[in-house]
Design an enzyme around this catalytic site. Structure first.
Site, mmCIF file in Angstrom:
data_model
loop_
_atom_site.group_PDB
_atom_site.id
_atom_site.type_symbol
_atom_site.label_atom_id
_atom_site.label_comp_id
_atom_site.label_asym_id
_atom_site.label_seq_id
_atom_site.Cartn_x
_atom_site.Cartn_y
_atom_site.Cartn_z
ATOM 1 C CD GLU A 255 -2.751 -0.990 2.592
ATOM 2 O OE1 GLU A 255 -2.478 -0.154 3.474
ATOM 3 O OE2 GLU A 255 -3.709 -1.773 2.672
ATOM 4 C CE LYS A 257 5.559 4.643 6.762
ATOM 5 N NZ LYS A 257 5.320 5.988 7.235
ATOM 6 N NE ARG A 262 -2.483 4.065 12.727
ATOM 7 C CZ ARG A 262 -1.821 2.922 12.778
ATOM 8 N NH1 ARG A 262 -0.510 2.920 12.815
ATOM 9 N NH2 ARG A 262 -2.451 1.777 12.796
ATOM 10 N NE ARG A 277 2.751 6.395 15.779
ATOM 11 C CZ ARG A 277 3.515 5.839 14.868
ATOM 12 N NH1 ARG A 277 3.379 6.164 13.624
ATOM 13 N NH2 ARG A 277 4.413 4.965 15.212
ATOM 14 C CD GLU A 307 -0.596 8.713 7.716
ATOM 15 O OE1 GLU A 307 -1.054 7.837 8.480
ATOM 16 O OE2 GLU A 307 0.446 9.328 7.948
ATOM 17 C CG PHE A 347 -4.393 2.563 6.532
ATOM 18 C CD1 PHE A 347 -4.231 1.767 7.641
ATOM 19 C CD2 PHE A 347 -4.054 3.902 6.619
ATOM 20 C CE1 PHE A 347 -3.757 2.270 8.823
ATOM 21 C CE2 PHE A 347 -3.572 4.444 7.811
ATOM 22 C CZ PHE A 347 -3.422 3.621 8.914
ATOM 23 N NE ARG A 424 7.550 -0.140 16.277
ATOM 24 C CZ ARG A 424 7.161 0.913 15.567
ATOM 25 N NH1 ARG A 424 7.083 0.832 14.252
ATOM 26 N NH2 ARG A 424 6.869 2.046 16.168
ATOM 27 C CE LYS A 430 8.803 1.996 10.005
ATOM 28 N NZ LYS A 430 8.294 2.733 11.134
#
Ligand code: AMP
Length: 592
Positions: A255, A257, A262, A277, A307, A347, A424, A430
């Site tokens: 996707e 970025k 966010r 975020r 985003e 997203f 994470r 990313k």
């Protein structure tokens, strides 16, 4: 529970340098805390009253805090201020003042009449946080001084630190979760259930209260609730498409970025809340996003992630992330909204009409997203694709950069690809541009084409197609589209300046893969500054010189206001110079 116990533990926690010791201390503290007070205790340990998303901060200014100490101790503001300057710590200032007061009063012989309760301090601080309006300063001062009159020096130290937002015991969420697991569930093994409860509720106090009163079963009852933010899932980082594909089993989604802010957007009927975020409630700053949500979300209750990106008002092109910062102001929201319009690049879809989607796979969530979100000019589902080779990923990456993005996020598409709130892991990876240095020199570029404007720029040109000069082949190679930096006067003059050079189709000496609405004989030169030079799949500048199938582009170009009528098109910045600038940029990164 006495507040004294809390203050004594804070003092011990502050003194320890070992994490394990800190956990042991917190466990000991839990042992002496009644179940119905543990929620307050856990919040206070982190210097808060409520979870972050509630957005209620105590925030007493230093001056008011000093006046509180003055009122409680009778020591002059002047003296207190000098102690504060000496130590830089209002907590220590208060401790000293209370010690002096206690020593000089009868109370030191008799002992204090009554001890402060944890509940009493918590409630007092909560009232301070909620005080608003004209009289709020007086109310805060009264409450603070009232608490300090009853406080011991040590208690005063911690009350002051909490009230001024400077407790900073260094007790992280993870530390508290571990202590909760050890004390209430008997081992670290069950931490995962605690974590899940925390990650979907974002409320450590509530998690503590639940585990203390209902144990593991209570935790298992935690559910995603629209209106209450989940802790966001985060992305790991890898350096190359090859590594990413290997990690993802040879195939994954990629996707764009986007580089913005966010947002976790919660819709409950007509009520929309937006969380950052860091889970602050930022709804107030984004009335336009509230409107977009109501317009495009075809569900009664829903949770989305997007985003939010700043866009060029006329063209809808992406603007740099910094522009969004203008939206975080306290006043003038309506003006900011007009000057810095945004688009939503959605997203994720985590909840729709009673159904929690966080345990569904990425592809399933994506399918639901496609059904409940109707796209519009300012609301889109992120650009995405399924790839299974490094080349495909690389091409997608270049396209993302070309379109003003930071890079891409690869997403696992296997059955295990649930939404892991607060984690994470390698379900999201990313891939960013590997260099971030700024382009400092402006360049002189030739206008070879133009695009008709929209909105305010209707009837005139909204953006120009600009090129560098390839002196070896005597051609002009496109390097960016530029619609920023022009004043209204510039814009109205552009047709007059450029129309004498208008052509039916692309000039033979212009090398372009992009189409333009209007083409020109390469003649006019303007000065442009950009953020940096990036690889590009669509611009022809230096095509195949730096990398196969890629050219170079100037990212976020802006007209500096200088028309270079002193230069002919052949005196514009050359392709060779752009390559040199690009290489210099890379070198700077390597040196860092
Ligand atoms: P980073 O902040 O560098 O860890 O990168 C992750 C961030 O990228 C997320 O927190 C989002 O704010 C942002 N982002 C932009 N586009 C996407 C996307 N398509 N999917 C997920 N996150 C995205």
């Amino acid at each position: 529970m006495k507040f004294k116990i809390f203050a004594e533990f804070c003092n011990r926690i502050e003194a320890t340098t070992k994490r394990l010791e800190m956990i042991d201390l917190i466990v000991d503290l839990f042992k002496v805390t009644p179940v119905n007070e543990i929620k307050w205790l856990v919040n206070l340990l982190q210097g808060k009253l409520h979870p972050d998303y509630v957005g209620l901060e105590i925030g007493i200014a230093d001056k008011l805090a000093l006046r509180g100490i003055e009122r409680a101790t009778g020591i002059s503001l002047k003296k207190l201020s000098s102690w504060f300057v000496e130590t830089g710590d209002l907590g220590l200032t208060c401790e000293k003042a209370l010690r002096i007061k206690t020593q000089s009063s009868l109370l030191s012989f008799l002992g204090k009449e009554e001890d402060l309760e944890l509940k009493e301090v918590y409630n007092g601080l909560d009232k301070i946080a909620r005080a608003s309006g004209k009289k709020s300063q007086d109310i805060k001062l009264d409450i603070l001084a009232g608490l300090l009159m009853k406080a011991s020096p040590l208690e005063g130290k911690y009350i002051l630190r909490i009230v001024t937002g400077r407790l900073r015991l260094g007790v992280a969420d993870a530390t508290i979760l571990e202590a909760l697991a050890l004390h209430f569930l008997g081992s670290r093994d069950q931490r995962i259930v605690l974590e899940r409860a925390y990650n979907i509720s974002s409320d450590l106090g509530l998690v503590a209260e639940t585990v203390a009163s209902k144990g593991l079963d209570g935790l298992k009852e935690f559910r995603v609730h629209p209106g209450i933010p989940l802790r966001p899932m985060l992305a790991q980082r890898l350096a190359s498409p090859e590594e990413i594909l290997e990690k993802m089993g040879g195939k994954c989604a990629v996707e764009y970025k986007y580089d913005g802010e966010r947002m976790q957007i919660h819709k409950v009927g007509d009520n929309v809340s937006i969380f950052s975020r860091r889970l602050e409630n930022i709804t107030f700053h984004y009335p336009d996003v509230v409107k977009l949500t109501k317009l495009h979300v075809k569900a009664d209750t829903a949770i989305f992630e997007a985003e939010c990106v700043a866009v060029e008002p006329e063209t809808g092109e992406l603007r740099p992330f910094q522009e969004l910062m203008h939206r975080r102001r306290k006043y003038g929201i309506q003006e900011a909204l007009r000057e810095y319009p945004v688009s939503l690049m959605v997203f994720e879809c985590l909840f729709v009409d009673g159904e929690d989607l966080t345990n569904r796979s990425y592809l399933e969530r994506r399918e639901v997203l496609g059904k409940v979100l109707s796209e519009g000019e300012r609301t889109k589902i992120v650009e995405s694709e399924i790839v299974s080779s490094p080349e495909e990923m690389e091409n997608f990456f270049l396209r993302a950069i070309e379109d003003g993005c930071e890079g891409l996020i690869a997403k696992d598409i296997s059955e295990k690809s649930i939404y892991r709130a607060g984690k994470r892991e390698f379900l999201w990876i990313k891939l960013k541009r590997s260099y971030m240095s700024k382009m400092i020199e402006p360049v002189d570029l030739v206008i070879v084409g133009a695009y008709y404007g929209k909105g305010k720029r209707k009837g005139i040109y909204g953006a120009l197609l600009l090129a560098s000069y390839n002196s070896e082949e005597d051609v002009f190679e496109t390097v960016c589209k530029c619609g920023t930096g022009f004043t209204d006067e510039d814009l109205s003059n552009l047709p007059k300046i450029l129309n004498p050079f208008k052509m039916e189709s692309r000039h033979a000496r212009v090398r372009a893969e992009l189409d333009a609405d209007v083409w020109f004989v390469p003649s006019k030169v303007i000065e442009v500054i950009g953020d940096e030079i990036t690889l590009s799949p669509v611009h022809t500048c230096a095509k195949n010189s730096v990398r196969e199938d890629a050219g170079l582009a100037i990212r976020f170009p802006r007209f500096t206001g200088r028309y270079r009528d002193d230069k002919s098109a052949e005196q514009a910045t050359t392709t060779k110079e752009i390559i040199e600038m690009y290489n210099k940029q890379l070198k700077k990164i390597e040196e860092k």
